[in-house]
Design a protein around this motif. Structure first.
Motif, PDB file in Angstrom:
ATOM      1  N   GLU A 128     -18.685 -11.601  -1.257  1.00  0.00           N
ATOM      2  CA  GLU A 128     -19.295 -11.283  -2.551  1.00  0.00           C
ATOM      3  C   GLU A 128     -18.831  -9.899  -3.028  1.00  0.00           C
ATOM      4  O   GLU A 128     -18.466  -9.710  -4.194  1.00  0.00           O
ATOM      5  N   GLU A 129     -18.843  -8.941  -2.106  1.00  0.00           N
ATOM      6  CA  GLU A 129     -18.372  -7.594  -2.473  1.00  0.00           C
ATOM      7  C   GLU A 129     -16.879  -7.616  -2.803  1.00  0.00           C
ATOM      8  O   GLU A 129     -16.417  -6.845  -3.661  1.00  0.00           O
ATOM      9  N   ALA A 130     -16.127  -8.475  -2.127  1.00  0.00           N
ATOM     10  CA  ALA A 130     -14.683  -8.564  -2.402  1.00  0.00           C
ATOM     11  C   ALA A 130     -14.451  -9.087  -3.818  1.00  0.00           C
ATOM     12  O   ALA A 130     -13.600  -8.579  -4.555  1.00  0.00           O
ATOM     13  N   ARG A 131     -15.246 -10.093  -4.223  1.00  0.00           N
ATOM     14  CA  ARG A 131     -15.128 -10.625  -5.589  1.00  0.00           C
ATOM     15  C   ARG A 131     -15.469  -9.534  -6.607  1.00  0.00           C
ATOM     16  O   ARG A 131     -14.810  -9.371  -7.628  1.00  0.00           O
ATOM     17  N   ARG A 132     -16.501  -8.767  -6.297  1.00  0.00           N
ATOM     18  CA  ARG A 132     -16.924  -7.685  -7.197  1.00  0.00           C
ATOM     19  C   ARG A 132     -15.816  -6.627  -7.317  1.00  0.00           C
ATOM     20  O   ARG A 132     -15.579  -6.086  -8.398  1.00  0.00           O
ATOM     21  N   ALA A 133     -15.140  -6.348  -6.200  1.00  0.00           N
ATOM     22  CA  ALA A 133     -14.047  -5.363  -6.218  1.00  0.00           C
ATOM     23  C   ALA A 133     -12.944  -5.822  -7.173  1.00  0.00           C
ATOM     24  O   ALA A 133     -12.383  -5.021  -7.926  1.00  0.00           O
ATOM     25  N   VAL A 134     -12.656  -7.124  -7.161  1.00  0.00           N
ATOM     26  CA  VAL A 134     -11.647  -7.659  -8.081  1.00  0.00           C
ATOM     27  C   VAL A 134     -12.139  -7.503  -9.517  1.00  0.00           C
ATOM     28  O   VAL A 134     -11.412  -7.027 -10.394  1.00  0.00           O
ATOM     29  N   ASP A 135     -13.406  -7.841  -9.749  1.00  0.00           N
ATOM     30  CA  ASP A 135     -13.967  -7.759 -11.107  1.00  0.00           C
ATOM     31  C   ASP A 135     -13.893  -6.341 -11.679  1.00  0.00           C
ATOM     32  O   ASP A 135     -13.695  -6.171 -12.869  1.00  0.00           O
ATOM     33  N   VAL A 136     -14.121  -5.336 -10.845  1.00  0.00           N
ATOM     34  CA  VAL A 136     -14.123  -3.963 -11.377  1.00  0.00           C
ATOM     35  C   VAL A 136     -12.709  -3.383 -11.454  1.00  0.00           C
ATOM     36  O   VAL A 136     -12.524  -2.246 -11.854  1.00  0.00           O
ATOM     37  N   GLY A 137     -11.716  -4.167 -11.038  1.00  0.00           N
ATOM     38  CA  GLY A 137     -10.330  -3.733 -11.199  1.00  0.00           C
ATOM     39  C   GLY A 137      -9.807  -2.860 -10.075  1.00  0.00           C
ATOM     40  O   GLY A 137      -8.968  -1.986 -10.313  1.00  0.00           O
ATOM     41  N   ALA A 138     -10.276  -3.086  -8.848  1.00  0.00           N
ATOM     42  CA  ALA A 138      -9.791  -2.289  -7.717  1.00  0.00           C
ATOM     43  C   ALA A 138      -8.271  -2.414  -7.584  1.00  0.00           C
ATOM     44  O   ALA A 138      -7.714  -3.496  -7.773  1.00  0.00           O
ATOM     45  N   ASP A 139      -7.616  -1.294  -7.253  1.00  0.00           N
ATOM     46  CA  ASP A 139      -6.178  -1.317  -6.990  1.00  0.00           C
ATOM     47  C   ASP A 139      -5.904  -1.671  -5.535  1.00  0.00           C
ATOM     48  O   ASP A 139      -4.831  -2.165  -5.200  1.00  0.00           O
ATOM     49  N   ILE A 140      -6.860  -1.342  -4.660  1.00  0.00           N
ATOM     50  CA  ILE A 140      -6.737  -1.593  -3.225  1.00  0.00           C
ATOM     51  C   ILE A 140      -8.122  -1.986  -2.732  1.00  0.00           C
ATOM     52  O   ILE A 140      -9.125  -1.373  -3.131  1.00  0.00           O
ATOM     53  N   VAL A 141      -8.186  -3.005  -1.871  1.00  0.00           N
ATOM     54  CA  VAL A 141      -9.472  -3.414  -1.305  1.00  0.00           C
ATOM     55  C   VAL A 141      -9.426  -3.154   0.204  1.00  0.00           C
ATOM     56  O   VAL A 141      -8.446  -3.505   0.869  1.00  0.00           O
ATOM     57  N   VAL A 142     -10.459  -2.528   0.735  1.00  0.00           N
ATOM     58  CA  VAL A 142     -10.569  -2.331   2.178  1.00  0.00           C
ATOM     59  C   VAL A 142     -11.539  -3.373   2.712  1.00  0.00           C
ATOM     60  O   VAL A 142     -12.699  -3.421   2.289  1.00  0.00           O
ATOM     61  N   ALA A 143     -11.058  -4.223   3.627  1.00  0.00           N
ATOM     62  CA  ALA A 143     -11.911  -5.241   4.236  1.00  0.00           C
ATOM     63  C   ALA A 143     -12.410  -4.700   5.564  1.00  0.00           C
ATOM     64  O   ALA A 143     -11.637  -4.508   6.497  1.00  0.00           O
ATOM     65  N   GLN A 144     -13.710  -4.413   5.615  1.00  0.00           N
ATOM     66  CA  GLN A 144     -14.257  -3.757   6.803  1.00  0.00           C
ATOM     67  C   GLN A 144     -15.020  -4.741   7.682  1.00  0.00           C
ATOM     68  O   GLN A 144     -15.948  -5.410   7.234  1.00  0.00           O
ATOM     69  N   GLY A 145     -14.631  -4.826   8.935  1.00  0.00           N
ATOM     70  CA  GLY A 145     -15.333  -5.651   9.906  1.00  0.00           C
ATOM     71  C   GLY A 145     -16.377  -4.850  10.661  1.00  0.00           C
ATOM     72  O   GLY A 145     -16.366  -3.615  10.663  1.00  0.00           O
ATOM     73  N   SER A 146     -17.282  -5.582  11.302  1.00  0.00           N
ATOM     74  CA  SER A 146     -18.444  -4.942  11.935  1.00  0.00           C
ATOM     75  C   SER A 146     -18.104  -4.197  13.225  1.00  0.00           C
ATOM     76  O   SER A 146     -18.955  -3.529  13.797  1.00  0.00           O
ATOM     77  N   PRO A 153      -3.176 -10.769  -5.803  1.00  0.00           N
ATOM     78  CA  PRO A 153      -2.172  -9.965  -5.088  1.00  0.00           C
ATOM     79  C   PRO A 153      -2.592  -8.511  -4.820  1.00  0.00           C
ATOM     80  O   PRO A 153      -1.754  -7.673  -4.525  1.00  0.00           O
ATOM     81  N   ILE A 154      -3.877  -8.200  -4.906  1.00  0.00           N
ATOM     82  CA  ILE A 154      -4.307  -6.813  -4.660  1.00  0.00           C
ATOM     83  C   ILE A 154      -4.100  -6.497  -3.171  1.00  0.00           C
ATOM     84  O   ILE A 154      -4.507  -7.278  -2.314  1.00  0.00           O
ATOM     85  N   PRO A 155      -3.462  -5.369  -2.852  1.00  0.00           N
ATOM     86  CA  PRO A 155      -3.258  -5.033  -1.442  1.00  0.00           C
ATOM     87  C   PRO A 155      -4.580  -4.734  -0.721  1.00  0.00           C
ATOM     88  O   PRO A 155      -5.505  -4.167  -1.312  1.00  0.00           O
ATOM     89  N   VAL A 156      -4.610  -5.132   0.540  1.00  0.00           N
ATOM     90  CA  VAL A 156      -5.815  -4.975   1.364  1.00  0.00           C
ATOM     91  C   VAL A 156      -5.507  -4.053   2.540  1.00  0.00           C
ATOM     92  O   VAL A 156      -4.423  -4.118   3.121  1.00  0.00           O
ATOM     93  N   LEU A 157      -6.463  -3.204   2.880  1.00  0.00           N
ATOM     94  CA  LEU A 157      -6.399  -2.453   4.135  1.00  0.00           C
ATOM     95  C   LEU A 157      -7.448  -3.036   5.070  1.00  0.00           C
ATOM     96  O   LEU A 157      -8.561  -3.341   4.632  1.00  0.00           O
ATOM     97  N   PHE A 215       0.831  -1.213   0.000  1.00  0.00           N
ATOM     98  CA  PHE A 215       0.000   0.000   0.000  1.00  0.00           C
ATOM     99  C   PHE A 215       0.865   1.264   0.000  1.00  0.00           C
ATOM    100  O   PHE A 215       0.636   2.183  -0.794  1.00  0.00           O
ATOM    101  N   THR A 216       1.866   1.316   0.884  1.00  0.00           N
ATOM    102  CA  THR A 216       2.683   2.535   0.948  1.00  0.00           C
ATOM    103  C   THR A 216       3.415   2.745  -0.377  1.00  0.00           C
ATOM    104  O   THR A 216       3.563   3.876  -0.842  1.00  0.00           O
ATOM    105  N   GLU A 217       3.844   1.652  -1.002  1.00  0.00           N
ATOM    106  CA  GLU A 217       4.553   1.771  -2.288  1.00  0.00           C
ATOM    107  C   GLU A 217       3.616   2.232  -3.396  1.00  0.00           C
ATOM    108  O   GLU A 217       3.949   3.088  -4.193  1.00  0.00           O
ATOM    109  N   LEU A 218       2.414   1.646  -3.402  1.00  0.00           N
ATOM    110  CA  LEU A 218       1.467   1.933  -4.489  1.00  0.00           C
ATOM    111  C   LEU A 218       0.991   3.385  -4.481  1.00  0.00           C
ATOM    112  O   LEU A 218       0.877   4.024  -5.521  1.00  0.00           O
ATOM    113  N   VAL A 219       0.698   3.926  -3.282  1.00  0.00           N
ATOM    114  CA  VAL A 219       0.187   5.302  -3.259  1.00  0.00           C
ATOM    115  C   VAL A 219       1.259   6.334  -2.915  1.00  0.00           C
ATOM    116  O   VAL A 219       1.007   7.524  -2.993  1.00  0.00           O
TER     117      VAL A 219
END
Ligand SMILES: Cc1cc2nc3c(=O)[nH]c(=O)nc-3n(C[C@H](O)[C@H](O)[C@H](O)COP(=O)(O)O)c2cc1C
Length: 320
Positions: free
Chosen positions: A124-142, A166-170, A7-11
């Motif tokens: 399901e939303e994580a799969r969709r994020a990959v499909d739309v070409g996300a550069d970074i995925v944020v995994a949010q817990g409750s 290999p998409i970076p996750v926050l 993440f730090t490298e990418l942005v």
């Protein structure tokens, strides 16, 4: 140790910390302060008017030369407003809660260098994020403050890391200090996205009473629900509940959402009381990590302290 991650490298930021784009709360001053402190500041586009947004985007561009970004709600954003925001040159644009696909196309077309961040609350939303070409995925817990889903951060983050590699996750939800950041990195995330903690910063657009409630509150004083959205007549999709501090209004209506929705007199009363700042009704969006938030600070200091304590935590694990 310096915490260099994908993440730090990418942005191009110093610390693996992003400010959650808290609608109306994360304005230009807060985003600039986080970016100046070495994190990635994200302005909270939320459901704000375009005038608000343009004012805050001017503030962020005038106050930092570091990378910064902006976040929108996928279920409520307007493509033209997203296009307007892109003219200010954000390094990253984030979408949460809903289908990001139409906006992903807008970002790619108008601003090919901006990184696309997608916040997800289930697989399901994580799969969709990959499909739309996300550069970074944020995994949010409750555990998170504000709106979200029902997965817990600890098991959800590594599941998303595996799914989207290999998409970076926050990691988001419950991170409020360096220990939480170190834990996020241990889970395979490339950093953390932090919301609730930054509400108690000097730069956040938050009422003093709300900051006081956060500093005094505990995780068990929070709960998820829809009552305050119904009361505010806010059209949030039902699947995204919000974590707030419990208050008298929540206690009263928690089990009767449909009755509340139909009770226009109560809704009108609510609006009046909320605009007076009556803390028995006001929505204080706050996550489970509020136990760890005991003083208001400048946001730049928060970023530096969080990064330093994360490094120290990791060092301590290796050499107790
Ligand atoms: C006051 C507040 C407002 C928020 N508004 C938004 C928003 O407009 N858009 C968004 O994507 N997330 C929003 N969130 C959720 C954050 O993106 C993030 O997932 C969350 O704050 C992380 O958990 P934490 O609060 O424990 O740090 C909000 C959170 C808070 C506390």
């Amino acid at each position: 140790v310096t915490l260099r991650t994908a993440f730090t490298e990418l942005v191009g930021v110093r610390h693996p910390i992003a400010l959650a784009p808290m609608g109306g709360t994360a304005g230009g001053a807060l985003a600039a302060a986080v970016s100046n402190g070495g994190g990635l500041g994200l302005v909270g586009g939320g459901r704000e008017e375009v005038d608000w947004l343009e004012r805050e985007l001017r503030i962020v561009t005038e106050n930092t030369s570091k990378p910064w970004g902006i976040g929108f709600l996928s279920w409520g954003a307007d493509g033209h407003v997203v296009e307007r925001a892109l003219e200010y040159g954000p390094a990253a644009v984030m979408f949460s809660f809903g289908d990001p696909e139409p906006f992903a196309r807008v970002v790619r077309a108008s601003s090919p260098t901006a990184k696309l961040i997608v916040q997800v609350t289930d697989l399901e939303e994580a799969r969709r994020a990959v499909d739309v070409g996300a550069d970074i995925v944020v995994a949010q817990g409750s555990e998170a403050g504000g709106h979200g889903g029902s997965r817990a951060t600890l098991p959800f983050v590594p599941a998303v890391v595996d799914l989207v590699a290999p998409i970076p996750v926050l990691a988001a939800g419950g991170v409020a200090d360096g220990r939480g950041l170190a834990a996020a990195l241990a889970l395979g995330a490339s950093g953390a996205l932090v919301g609730t903690r930054f509400q108690a910063s000097h730069e956040a657009l938050v009422d003093a009473e709300v900051v006081k409630a956060i500093l005094n509150g505990h995780g068990e004083d929070t709960e998820r629900g829809r009552v305050l959205d119904i009361a505010r007549r806010s059209p949030w999709p039902e699947r995204y509940t919000a974590r707030t501090l419990r208050n008298a209004f929540v206690e009263r209506w928690r089990d009767r959402p449909d009755e509340l929705a139909a009770d226009t007199a109560t809704l009108d009363d609510y609006q009046r009381a909320a605009s007076r700042g009556d803390m028995d009704v006001v929505a204080v969006w706050a996550g489970e990590a509020i136990d760890l938030i005991t003083e208001a600070q400048s946001a730049s200091d928060m970023v530096g302290t969080m990064a330093a304590l994360a490094e120290e935590s990791i060092r301590h694990i290796l050499e107790p």
